[in-house]
Design an enzyme around this catalytic site. Structure first.
Site, PDB file in Angstrom:
ATOM      1  N   HIS A   1      -7.746  43.230  17.323  1.00 50.96           N
ATOM      2  CA  HIS A   1      -6.491  42.876  17.989  1.00 50.96           C
ATOM      3  C   HIS A   1      -6.764  41.891  19.127  1.00 50.96           C
ATOM      4  CE1 HIS A   1      -2.938  43.917  20.737  1.00 50.96           C
ATOM      5  NE2 HIS A   1      -2.569  43.020  19.858  1.00 50.96           N
TER       6      HIS A   1
ATOM      7  N   GLU B   1      -9.509  44.017  20.862  1.00 46.50           N
ATOM      8  CA  GLU B   1      -9.745  45.427  20.536  1.00 46.50           C
ATOM      9  C   GLU B   1     -10.274  45.513  19.105  1.00 46.50           C
ATOM     10  OE1 GLU B   1      -6.394  47.962  22.645  1.00 46.50           O
ATOM     11  OE2 GLU B   1      -5.681  45.975  22.088  1.00 46.50           O
TER      12      GLU B   1
ATOM     13  N   SER C   1      -0.855  43.938  15.525  1.00 40.92           N
ATOM     14  CA  SER C   1      -0.635  44.304  16.933  1.00 40.92           C
ATOM     15  C   SER C   1      -0.637  45.810  17.131  1.00 40.92           C
ATOM     16  CB  SER C   1       0.725  43.798  17.409  1.00 40.92           C
ATOM     17  OG  SER C   1       0.782  42.412  17.387  1.00 40.92           O
TER      18      SER C   1
ATOM     19  N   ASN D   1      -2.151  48.084  24.453  1.00 41.33           N
ATOM     20  CA  ASN D   1      -0.692  48.094  24.291  1.00 41.33           C
ATOM     21  C   ASN D   1      -0.096  49.451  24.649  1.00 41.33           C
ATOM     22  OD1 ASN D   1       0.708  45.743  23.771  1.00 41.33           O
ATOM     23  ND2 ASN D   1      -0.025  45.629  21.652  1.00 41.33           N
TER      24      ASN D   1
HETATM   25  N1  LIG Z   1       2.322  36.702  18.950  1.00 43.09           N
HETATM   26  C1  LIG Z   1       1.568  37.511  19.678  1.00 43.09           C
HETATM   27  O1  LIG Z   1       1.629  37.518  20.915  1.00 43.09           O
HETATM   28  C2  LIG Z   1       0.574  38.413  19.008  1.00 43.09           C
HETATM   29  C3  LIG Z   1      -0.460  38.992  19.767  1.00 43.09           C
HETATM   30  C4  LIG Z   1      -1.404  39.793  19.122  1.00 43.09           C
HETATM   31  C5  LIG Z   1      -1.296  40.038  17.764  1.00 43.09           C
HETATM   32  N2  LIG Z   1      -0.268  39.487  17.044  1.00 43.09           N
HETATM   33  C6  LIG Z   1      -0.214  39.752  15.599  1.00 43.09           C
HETATM   34  O2  LIG Z   1      -0.777  38.643  14.912  1.00 43.09           O
HETATM   35  C7  LIG Z   1      -0.144  38.504  13.635  1.00 43.09           C
HETATM   36  C8  LIG Z   1       0.443  37.127  13.527  1.00 43.09           C
HETATM   37  O3  LIG Z   1       1.370  36.933  14.561  1.00 43.09           O
HETATM   38  P1  LIG Z   1       1.857  35.489  15.029  1.00 43.09           P
HETATM   39  O4  LIG Z   1       2.521  35.686  16.351  1.00 43.09           O
HETATM   40  O5  LIG Z   1       0.764  34.505  14.875  1.00 43.09           O
HETATM   41  O6  LIG Z   1       2.983  35.209  13.929  1.00 43.09           O
HETATM   42  P2  LIG Z   1       3.479  33.801  13.377  1.00 43.09           P
HETATM   43  O7  LIG Z   1       4.787  34.062  12.745  1.00 43.09           O
HETATM   44  O8  LIG Z   1       3.378  32.742  14.426  1.00 43.09           O
HETATM   45  O9  LIG Z   1       2.405  33.442  12.242  1.00 43.09           O
HETATM   46  C9  LIG Z   1       2.296  34.118  11.016  1.00 43.09           C
HETATM   47  C10 LIG Z   1       2.001  33.082   9.954  1.00 43.09           C
HETATM   48  O10 LIG Z   1       1.688  33.758   8.740  1.00 43.09           O
HETATM   49  C11 LIG Z   1       2.218  32.966   7.687  1.00 43.09           C
HETATM   50  N3  LIG Z   1       2.372  33.779   6.472  1.00 43.09           N
HETATM   51  C12 LIG Z   1       3.501  34.268   5.901  1.00 43.09           C
HETATM   52  N4  LIG Z   1       3.189  34.924   4.768  1.00 43.09           N
HETATM   53  C13 LIG Z   1       1.844  34.862   4.625  1.00 43.09           C
HETATM   54  C14 LIG Z   1       0.937  35.329   3.655  1.00 43.09           C
HETATM   55  N5  LIG Z   1       1.343  36.026   2.603  1.00 43.09           N
HETATM   56  N6  LIG Z   1      -0.376  35.069   3.827  1.00 43.09           N
HETATM   57  C15 LIG Z   1      -0.802  34.375   4.898  1.00 43.09           C
HETATM   58  N7  LIG Z   1       0.010  33.899   5.863  1.00 43.09           N
HETATM   59  C16 LIG Z   1       1.319  34.147   5.718  1.00 43.09           C
HETATM   60  C17 LIG Z   1       3.535  32.437   8.208  1.00 43.09           C
HETATM   61  O11 LIG Z   1       3.935  31.268   7.492  1.00 43.09           O
HETATM   62  C18 LIG Z   1       3.176  32.142   9.668  1.00 43.09           C
HETATM   63  O12 LIG Z   1       2.764  30.810   9.870  1.00 43.09           O
HETATM   64  C19 LIG Z   1       0.882  39.640  13.552  1.00 43.09           C
HETATM   65  O13 LIG Z   1       0.311  40.744  12.921  1.00 43.09           O
HETATM   66  C20 LIG Z   1       1.167  39.928  15.016  1.00 43.09           C
HETATM   67  O14 LIG Z   1       1.665  41.233  15.221  1.00 43.09           O
HETATM   68  C21 LIG Z   1       0.650  38.674  17.620  1.00 43.09           C
END
Ligand SMILES: NC(=O)c1ccc[n+]([C@@H]2O[C@H](COP(=O)([O-])OP(=O)(O)OC[C@H]3O[C@@H](n4cnc5c(N)ncnc54)[C@H](O)[C@@H]3O)[C@@H](O)[C@H]2O)c1
Length: 305
Positions: free
Chosen positions: A134, A146, A113, A185
């Site tokens: 992103h 992005e 993010s 962002n």
């Molecule tokens: N939630 C949002 O609105 C949003 C928006 C844009 C970007 N992001 C980014 O996307 C990424 C994921 O966010 P999310 O909201 O899906 O989080 P999330 O917690 O829903 O999902 C992350 C997943 O990664 C898994 N995980 C843990 N360790 C791991 C590893 N070593 N290898 C692979 N997977 C592993 C976890 O079990 C989990 O299921 C982050 O970097 C976050 O900042 C999130």
């Protein structure tokens, strides 16, 4: 442009499942690596729910493979998107593994993010093929991705990634400098900083502030970006307005103390039932529902051209 076939998604949580869904809907072969078995087993059902919300073919979910084995997931991938938790050390470890395990010509993208891609790929030998992508939540309804160019990301990696995302129906935006928060962002949180400062200073309450946005420039934003708006009203008028307003805006270098106090007091928003406002279960559900309906109908308008 390069012909991608096998997509690997690393992390099958909220974003990983949604990103996998977008690739699967466009007929790519998609495998998701997810270490947590419970999350892995729930992935297809979560994608089915998203597809139902969109009125799309739920069979798309059945085409997504899931795996608990990283090496197997990426062995024949030509494009990898990492969507693991937002922790720098974890992402660095994953990228080191991907560099070793994925084919040498695979593009390796991170859905971080806010973390600069240059920091995630520090010390790796093939950073030229590593890029930030992103996506916004939910990835199947928000068009922007992005595409963040790290200091060592090659022009070819950017071009192939932009073309791939365009082919998915996304609106990729090339971000040429790798700064925390990228473009959207930074803009979003510049607005939130001012919004929080005004509520903290008692200029208006939170509900009034949101109403001011939703009933004024918020209505224009889908068709009129801020710089188009400045051109439309004239840069001379913009300059006159800025001479009066800019010196008055909040310029604190860190989070507003009011926000810190709210968090310390456990007022976390929807999670605790109170944040800037008090939220009943019904109000929370209504707002979530309104947002879904709005995003789905906007997507339908885009699909119908
Ligand atoms: N939630 C949002 O609105 C949003 C928006 C844009 C970007 N992001 C980014 O996307 C990424 C994921 O966010 P999310 O909201 O899906 O989080 P999330 O917690 O829903 O999902 C992350 C997943 O990664 C898994 N995980 C843990 N360790 C791991 C590893 N070593 N290898 C692979 N997977 C592993 C976890 O079990 C989990 O299921 C982050 O970097 C976050 O900042 C999130």
């Amino acid at each position: 442009m390069r012909d991608f076939k096998n997509i690997a998604v690393i992390g099958g949580g909220l974003m990983g499942a949604g990103i996998a869904q977008v690739f699967a809907a466009a007929d790519y072969r998609v495998t998701v690596f997810e270490p947590n078995e419970e999350v892995r087993l729930s992935l297809k059902n979560r994608v089915v729910e998203n597809l139902e919300l969109m009125g799309s073919d739920v069979d798309i979910a059945g085409s997504i493979e899931t795996s608990g084995d990283l090496a197997e997931t990426v062995a024949s991938a030509d494009y990898v998107t990492e969507a693991a938790p937002e922790k720098l050390d974890l992402k660095r470890e994953i990228f080191a593994d991907l560099e070793r395990l994925a084919p040498a010509d695979a593009i390796l993208a991170s859905n971080t993010s806010v973390i600069p891609i240059t920091r995630i790929t520090e010390g790796l030998e093939t950073a030229h093929r590593m890029v930030g992508t992103h996506w916004w939540n939910p990835p199947y309804l928000v068009p922007l991705v992005e595409v963040v160019q790290g200091e060592r990301t090659s022009a070819a990696t950017i071009d192939h990634t932009m073309a791939l995302l365009r082919g998915l129906g996304k609106e990729p935006a090339h971000v040429k400098k790798d700064l925390p928060g990228f473009v959207a962002n930074r803009l979003q949180h510049a607005l939130w900083r001012e919004a929080i400062a005004m509520v903290a200073e008692g200029i208006c309450d939170a509900q009034t502030l949101d109403s001011c946005v939703k009933n004024s420039f918020g209505l224009r934003l889908p068709v009129l970006g801020p710089l188009e708006n400045a051109d439309l009203v004239g840069l001379d008028l913009t300059l006159d307005i800025h001479k009066t307003v800019i010196p008055e805006l909040d310029r604190s270098a860190g989070p507003n103390p009011f926000l810190e106090q709210q968090v310390e007091a456990g007022r976390l928003g929807f999670k605790s039932g109170e944040g800037f406002r008090i939220w009943s279960e019904e109000e929370k559900n209504n707002l979530r529902e309104q947002l879904s309906v709005h995003l789905v109908s906007t997507q339908r308008e885009r699909d119908s051209g």
